[in-house]
Design a protein around this motif. Structure first.
Motif, PDB file in Angstrom:
ATOM      1  N   GLN A 109     -14.661 -98.480 -26.312  1.00 11.86           N
ATOM      2  CA  GLN A 109     -14.677 -97.620 -24.626  1.00 11.86           C
ATOM      3  C   GLN A 109     -13.440 -97.994 -23.932  1.00 11.86           C
ATOM      4  O   GLN A 109     -12.960 -97.701 -22.892  1.00 11.86           O
ATOM      5  N   ARG A 146     -14.788 -89.438 -23.329  1.00 14.24           N
ATOM      6  CA  ARG A 146     -15.660 -88.076 -24.312  1.00 14.24           C
ATOM      7  C   ARG A 146     -16.933 -87.876 -24.576  1.00 14.24           C
ATOM      8  O   ARG A 146     -17.544 -86.726 -24.399  1.00 14.24           O
ATOM      9  N   ASN A 147     -16.985 -89.079 -24.606  1.00 14.19           N
ATOM     10  CA  ASN A 147     -19.394 -88.803 -26.098  1.00 14.19           C
ATOM     11  C   ASN A 147     -19.851 -89.004 -24.959  1.00 14.19           C
ATOM     12  O   ASN A 147     -20.837 -87.651 -25.356  1.00 14.19           O
ATOM     13  N   ASP A 160     -16.656 -83.775 -26.927  1.00 16.09           N
ATOM     14  CA  ASP A 160     -16.174 -84.113 -27.834  1.00 16.09           C
ATOM     15  C   ASP A 160     -14.756 -83.596 -28.283  1.00 16.09           C
ATOM     16  O   ASP A 160     -13.820 -84.433 -29.103  1.00 16.09           O
TER      17      ASP A 160
END
Length: 128
Positions: free
Chosen positions: A35, A91-92, A97
């Motif tokens: 990420q 997003r996490n 999600d």
């Protein structure tokens, strides 16, 4: 030089520095390495295209539609490409999600980058 293009480049440049520092410091311990790499890619491409905008501003696109389009393509490309990558990388962390729907937005931003470079080249040929 074109004031509007320089202002756009300055805003995107400031945001690139902020997001780069934020990723390197605040997000380093919160995101997975993959990420963080996505975040880094977003910052990197944002900076590349800030420099493209600054170069474009020296060509004075007034009266040259191709150069004017290049400006819009680069500006929109930064928003879509880098913006979608920033959101996808987090997003996490954000618990959102559902943001994975942005996946197809990233290549669309890349397409705008390509169109920006093409119109820049063609506009320069037309101008010279």
């Amino acid at each position: 030089m074109n004031k509007q293009i320089i202002i756009t480049a300055a805003i995107y440049g400031v945001l690139a520095v902020i997001t780069g520092a934020f990723g390197a410091h605040a997000l380093k311990s919160k995101l997975e390495p993959a990420q963080l790499e996505v975040w880094h890619t977003a910052v990197q491409y944002q900076f590349y295209h800030v420099f493209a905008l600054l170069f474009l501003s020296t060509l004075n696109p007034a009266g040259n539609n191709l150069l004017a389009w290049s400006y819009y393509f680069f500006a929109l490309g930064i928003l879509l490409f880098s913006g979608s990558l920033y959101l996808l990388a987090c997003r996490n962390l954000l618990g959102l999600d559902w943001l994975r729907f942005l996946g197809p937005v990233t290549p669309l931003g890349g397409l705008f980058f390509i169109l920006g470079w093409l119109t820049l080249g063609l506009g320069a040929i037309k101008k010279l």
